[in-house]
Motif scaffolding. Structure first.
Motif, PDB file in Angstrom:
ATOM      1  N   GLY A   1      62.655  31.523  73.872  1.00  0.00           N
ATOM      2  CA  GLY A   1      63.938  32.217  74.021  1.00  0.00           C
ATOM      3  C   GLY A   1      65.108  31.367  73.570  1.00  0.00           C
ATOM      4  O   GLY A   1      66.106  31.895  73.040  1.00  0.00           O
ATOM      5  N   ALA A   2      65.027  30.037  73.756  1.00  0.00           N
ATOM      6  CA  ALA A   2      66.120  29.154  73.330  1.00  0.00           C
ATOM      7  C   ALA A   2      66.202  29.096  71.813  1.00  0.00           C
ATOM      8  O   ALA A   2      67.304  29.080  71.236  1.00  0.00           O
ATOM      9  CB  ALA A   2      65.924  27.761  73.912  1.00  0.00           C
ATOM     10  N   TYR A   3      65.053  29.067  71.159  1.00  0.00           N
ATOM     11  CA  TYR A   3      65.061  29.085  69.692  1.00  0.00           C
ATOM     12  C   TYR A   3      65.622  30.406  69.172  1.00  0.00           C
ATOM     13  O   TYR A   3      66.418  30.433  68.211  1.00  0.00           O
ATOM     14  CB  TYR A   3      63.649  28.856  69.147  1.00  0.00           C
ATOM     15  CG  TYR A   3      63.163  27.438  69.304  1.00  0.00           C
ATOM     16  CD1 TYR A   3      63.556  26.453  68.404  1.00  0.00           C
ATOM     17  CD2 TYR A   3      62.324  27.070  70.353  1.00  0.00           C
ATOM     18  CE1 TYR A   3      63.117  25.133  68.539  1.00  0.00           C
ATOM     19  CE2 TYR A   3      61.880  25.767  70.505  1.00  0.00           C
ATOM     20  CZ  TYR A   3      62.283  24.802  69.592  1.00  0.00           C
ATOM     21  OH  TYR A   3      61.857  23.504  69.742  1.00  0.00           O
ATOM     22  N   ILE A   4      65.231  31.497  69.807  1.00  0.00           N
ATOM     23  CA  ILE A   4      65.749  32.808  69.393  1.00  0.00           C
ATOM     24  C   ILE A   4      67.261  32.870  69.604  1.00  0.00           C
ATOM     25  O   ILE A   4      68.006  33.383  68.754  1.00  0.00           O
ATOM     26  CB  ILE A   4      65.031  33.931  70.163  1.00  0.00           C
ATOM     27  CG1 ILE A   4      63.559  34.003  69.744  1.00  0.00           C
ATOM     28  CG2 ILE A   4      65.709  35.274  69.931  1.00  0.00           C
ATOM     29  CD1 ILE A   4      62.710  34.956  70.562  1.00  0.00           C
ATOM     30  N   ALA A   5      67.729  32.326  70.739  1.00  0.00           N
ATOM     31  CA  ALA A   5      69.172  32.305  71.004  1.00  0.00           C
ATOM     32  C   ALA A   5      69.919  31.536  69.917  1.00  0.00           C
ATOM     33  O   ALA A   5      71.001  31.949  69.472  1.00  0.00           O
ATOM     34  CB  ALA A   5      69.441  31.687  72.375  1.00  0.00           C
ATOM     35  N   ASN A   6      69.357  30.424  69.478  1.00  0.00           N
ATOM     36  CA  ASN A   6      69.979  29.650  68.402  1.00  0.00           C
ATOM     37  C   ASN A   6      70.022  30.436  67.100  1.00  0.00           C
ATOM     38  O   ASN A   6      71.006  30.356  66.342  1.00  0.00           O
ATOM     39  CB  ASN A   6      69.229  28.333  68.196  1.00  0.00           C
ATOM     40  CG  ASN A   6      69.707  27.230  69.119  1.00  0.00           C
ATOM     41  OD1 ASN A   6      70.744  26.617  68.890  1.00  0.00           O
ATOM     42  ND2 ASN A   6      68.953  27.003  70.188  1.00  0.00           N
ATOM     43  N   ILE A   7      68.983  31.195  66.844  1.00  0.00           N
ATOM     44  CA  ILE A   7      68.970  32.024  65.627  1.00  0.00           C
ATOM     45  C   ILE A   7      70.032  33.110  65.734  1.00  0.00           C
ATOM     46  O   ILE A   7      70.761  33.388  64.764  1.00  0.00           O
ATOM     47  CB  ILE A   7      67.568  32.617  65.397  1.00  0.00           C
ATOM     48  CG1 ILE A   7      66.565  31.496  65.116  1.00  0.00           C
ATOM     49  CG2 ILE A   7      67.597  33.617  64.244  1.00  0.00           C
ATOM     50  CD1 ILE A   7      65.121  31.960  65.068  1.00  0.00           C
ATOM     51  N   TYR A   8      70.147  33.741  66.910  1.00  0.00           N
ATOM     52  CA  TYR A   8      71.197  34.747  67.110  1.00  0.00           C
ATOM     53  C   TYR A   8      72.573  34.146  66.819  1.00  0.00           C
ATOM     54  O   TYR A   8      73.426  34.757  66.159  1.00  0.00           O
ATOM     55  CB  TYR A   8      71.178  35.268  68.541  1.00  0.00           C
ATOM     56  CG  TYR A   8      70.038  36.223  68.863  1.00  0.00           C
ATOM     57  CD1 TYR A   8      69.360  36.905  67.866  1.00  0.00           C
ATOM     58  CD2 TYR A   8      69.640  36.439  70.190  1.00  0.00           C
ATOM     59  CE1 TYR A   8      68.317  37.780  68.170  1.00  0.00           C
ATOM     60  CE2 TYR A   8      68.608  37.307  70.501  1.00  0.00           C
ATOM     61  CZ  TYR A   8      67.948  37.963  69.491  1.00  0.00           C
ATOM     62  OH  TYR A   8      66.930  38.834  69.789  1.00  0.00           O
ATOM     63  N   ALA A   9      72.793  32.939  67.314  1.00  0.00           N
ATOM     64  CA  ALA A   9      74.090  32.279  67.112  1.00  0.00           C
ATOM     65  C   ALA A   9      74.353  32.036  65.633  1.00  0.00           C
ATOM     66  O   ALA A   9      75.488  32.222  65.149  1.00  0.00           O
ATOM     67  CB  ALA A   9      74.135  30.970  67.891  1.00  0.00           C
ATOM     68  N   LYS A  10      73.319  31.617  64.912  1.00  0.00           N
ATOM     69  CA  LYS A  10      73.480  31.373  63.477  1.00  0.00           C
ATOM     70  C   LYS A  10      73.776  32.667  62.732  1.00  0.00           C
ATOM     71  O   LYS A  10      74.392  32.651  61.654  1.00  0.00           O
ATOM     72  CB  LYS A  10      72.218  30.715  62.915  1.00  0.00           C
ATOM     73  CG  LYS A  10      71.982  29.292  63.429  1.00  0.00           C
ATOM     74  CD  LYS A  10      70.712  28.698  62.883  1.00  0.00           C
ATOM     75  CE  LYS A  10      70.387  27.351  63.534  1.00  0.00           C
ATOM     76  NZ  LYS A  10      71.433  26.331  63.336  1.00  0.00           N
ATOM     77  N   GLN A  11      73.340  33.795  63.299  1.00  0.00           N
ATOM     78  CA  GLN A  11      73.604  35.100  62.699  1.00  0.00           C
ATOM     79  C   GLN A  11      74.938  35.686  63.161  1.00  0.00           C
ATOM     80  O   GLN A  11      75.288  36.803  62.801  1.00  0.00           O
ATOM     81  CB  GLN A  11      72.471  36.077  63.047  1.00  0.00           C
ATOM     82  CG  GLN A  11      71.127  35.686  62.442  1.00  0.00           C
ATOM     83  CD  GLN A  11      69.987  36.572  62.933  1.00  0.00           C
ATOM     84  OE1 GLN A  11      70.069  37.187  64.007  1.00  0.00           O
ATOM     85  NE2 GLN A  11      68.908  36.632  62.163  1.00  0.00           N
ATOM     86  N   GLY A  12      75.665  34.918  63.976  1.00  0.00           N
ATOM     87  CA  GLY A  12      76.962  35.368  64.459  1.00  0.00           C
ATOM     88  C   GLY A  12      76.909  36.251  65.699  1.00  0.00           C
ATOM     89  O   GLY A  12      77.933  36.790  66.133  1.00  0.00           O
ATOM     90  N   GLU A  13      75.740  36.402  66.304  1.00  0.00           N
ATOM     91  CA  GLU A  13      75.579  37.256  67.486  1.00  0.00           C
ATOM     92  C   GLU A  13      75.682  36.389  68.744  1.00  0.00           C
ATOM     93  O   GLU A  13      74.721  36.214  69.495  1.00  0.00           O
ATOM     94  CB  GLU A  13      74.240  37.985  67.421  1.00  0.00           C
ATOM     95  CG  GLU A  13      74.084  38.853  66.164  1.00  0.00           C
ATOM     96  CD  GLU A  13      72.684  39.416  66.009  1.00  0.00           C
ATOM     97  OE1 GLU A  13      71.903  39.341  66.983  1.00  0.00           O
ATOM     98  OE2 GLU A  13      72.363  39.929  64.927  1.00  0.00           O
ATOM     99  N   LEU A  14      76.877  35.841  69.004  1.00  0.00           N
ATOM    100  CA  LEU A  14      77.061  34.858  70.078  1.00  0.00           C
ATOM    101  C   LEU A  14      76.868  35.457  71.465  1.00  0.00           C
ATOM    102  O   LEU A  14      76.315  34.800  72.351  1.00  0.00           O
ATOM    103  CB  LEU A  14      78.448  34.232  69.954  1.00  0.00           C
ATOM    104  CG  LEU A  14      78.631  33.287  68.751  1.00  0.00           C
ATOM    105  CD1 LEU A  14      80.070  32.804  68.677  1.00  0.00           C
ATOM    106  CD2 LEU A  14      77.679  32.107  68.859  1.00  0.00           C
ATOM    107  N   ASP A  15      77.337  36.663  71.686  1.00  0.00           N
ATOM    108  CA  ASP A  15      77.175  37.285  73.010  1.00  0.00           C
ATOM    109  C   ASP A  15      75.701  37.472  73.345  1.00  0.00           C
ATOM    110  O   ASP A  15      75.268  37.205  74.475  1.00  0.00           O
ATOM    111  CB  ASP A  15      77.898  38.638  73.059  1.00  0.00           C
ATOM    112  CG  ASP A  15      79.402  38.485  73.114  1.00  0.00           C
ATOM    113  OD1 ASP A  15      79.877  37.378  73.440  1.00  0.00           O
ATOM    114  OD2 ASP A  15      80.107  39.472  72.814  1.00  0.00           O
ATOM    115  N   GLN A  16      74.933  37.913  72.374  1.00  0.00           N
ATOM    116  CA  GLN A  16      73.497  38.096  72.588  1.00  0.00           C
ATOM    117  C   GLN A  16      72.816  36.752  72.826  1.00  0.00           C
ATOM    118  O   GLN A  16      71.915  36.634  73.659  1.00  0.00           O
ATOM    119  CB  GLN A  16      72.881  38.802  71.372  1.00  0.00           C
ATOM    120  CG  GLN A  16      71.499  39.378  71.638  1.00  0.00           C
ATOM    121  CD  GLN A  16      71.033  40.299  70.524  1.00  0.00           C
ATOM    122  OE1 GLN A  16      71.786  40.583  69.596  1.00  0.00           O
ATOM    123  NE2 GLN A  16      69.801  40.754  70.603  1.00  0.00           N
ATOM    124  N   ALA A  17      73.274  35.722  72.089  1.00  0.00           N
ATOM    125  CA  ALA A  17      72.706  34.377  72.260  1.00  0.00           C
ATOM    126  C   ALA A  17      72.980  33.856  73.664  1.00  0.00           C
ATOM    127  O   ALA A  17      72.085  33.302  74.313  1.00  0.00           O
ATOM    128  CB  ALA A  17      73.296  33.430  71.217  1.00  0.00           C
TER     129      ALA A  17
END
Length: 401
Positions: free
Chosen positions: A352-368
């Motif tokens: 989940g932490a790796y996925i959160a980092n990917i979300y952040a790189k995609q600009g989806e900070l709230d989801q991260a």
């Protein structure tokens, strides 16, 4: 007055016209048999099986005064199911007995053990009473080592409920029972106790203590030339070396783990060594090498190793900057049914932490932020590990605090 096991053995021996030397044979000494017959020593289960065979009967006939043909028949059925790992069937056949007043006979004790083991494999929390019944029966006959072995089953049941402190207390109590009351040595059981103690210690973060216990186990194996579970001991030692950042010993222990896994020709053990190698390469940042090794074992994407395999594949892609492929792999990570140790659970949750980092790189900070908060809340009580450190770093980066 009830007849003791020793008295019954003596009576049967005399009725068959056998001397102590003839009954003892090559398995036990005449002196030990004399002590058993006089109630000064208790036979081990192995000795009982031998003596029963010498006397021309089953162990159950030797031990029980009021044997049950129905229970003996049921035991054979349950044994067959257990050998085939049909744990649901074991539970279905034995559970109705738990509400009855059961006789204190050996077959009942064995049924209770099979039931408790099936509860462990099916994540059923109903096994503790069965263990207590088995222990009661073994104690009744003075089979104290067998009672300790039955108590040992609770270690696995505690692990399924994440009660690691209770597991450690239990194992140390079983050690005391075994050492205080054993009439003969059971090296295989001792090695099992060492492993359970080491696993329990590492589960609550006592890594140095766990390593010391494992080294004691390996020393016993070498002294007795009994290499039961040796691949597991070395693999756990390698894992602990990673956790305490002892790279030199990690390589040594992994080499030994691989040697013993290959020597035993245990396919599952070899696969577990390969998984540990994948994990190590990823931790060292050698993502291309890890991915190459991962792709050599596509069969791991199914079965018990599915979650770990996809996790390491996702980490490799993440480290290589291939985020879409990493997200695809990490999204397929699921918690294996066999994941009871908190370090194993931590590794799976860290996806989940790796996925959160990917979300952040995609600009989806709230989801991260939402995802990493959930992961951190789950993992914050786990013992220290690189996985937990990564989750904490991600959490503080996205959520502050």
């Amino acid at each position: 007055m009830a007849t003791t096991i020793g008295e019954k053995i003596r009576s049967l021996r005399i009725s068959k016209g056998m001397t102590q030397s003839q009954l003892a044979g090559q398995h036990i000494t005449k002196s030990m048999l004399s002590q058993i017959e006089n109630g000064k020593a208790q036979p081990s289960m192995g000795s009982l099986q031998y003596l029963a065979q010498q006397l021309g009967m089953e162990v159950s006939q030797l031990l029980q005064e009021d044997g049950s043909a129905e229970i003996s028949k049921l035991l054979k059925e349950v044994e067959d199911h257990a050998k085939r790992k049909e744990y649901i069937e074991v539970i279905a056949k034995v559970k109705p007995l738990l509400e009855e007043k059961l006789p204190l006979i050996l077959d009942v004790a064995r049924l209770m053990e099979y039931y408790a083991e099936a509860c462990f494999h099916t994540l059923n929390e109903d096994g503790e009473g069965a263990v207590d019944k088995a222990v009661e029966i073994y104690d009744h006959f003075g089979l104290y080592v067998e009672a300790a072995k039955a108590s040992y089953i609770m270690y696995a049941l505690y692990f399924t409920k994440s009660q690691y402190g209770a597991s450690l207390d239990l194992i140390r109590n079983v050690w005391r029972q075994y050492k205080d009351k054993k009439s003969s040595r059971d090296v295989l059981f001792e090695l099992s106790l060492y492993y359970a103690e080491a696993a329990s210690l590492s589960a609550i973060g006592y890594y140095e203590e766990s390593r010391n216990v494992l080294l004691e186990a390996i020393s016993l194996s070498h002294d007795e030339k009994v290499y039961f579970m040796t691949d597991h001991f070395y693999r756990l030692l390698a894992g602990i070396s990673q956790l305490i950042d002892d790279e030199e010993n990690f390589g040594k222990y992994m080499y030994k783990a691989r040697q013993f896994a290959q020597f035993s020709e245990d396919e599952q053990s070899v696969l577990m060594v390969e998984l540990a190698e994948m994990e190590c390469l990823n931790w060292k940042g050698q993502y291309a090498e890890a991915l190459e090794l991962i792709q050599r074992y596509p069969e791991m994407k199914n079965g018990n190793y599915r979650g770990y395999w996809f996790l390491q594949k996702g980490i490799s892609y993440y480290g290589l900057g291939r985020y879409l492929e990493a997200l695809e792999a990490l999204s397929q990570v699921t918690m294996p049914d066999s994941a009871h140790h908190p370090i194993d659970k931590a590794s799976i949750h860290s996806a989940g932490a790796y996925i959160a980092n990917i979300y952040a790189k995609q600009g989806e900070l709230d989801q991260a932020r939402k995802l990493i908060e959930q992961v951190y809340e789950t993992m914050k009580v786990f013992p220290p590990s690189p996985y937990l450190s990564f989750v904490k770093e991600t959490y503080h980066e996205f959520c502050g605090g």
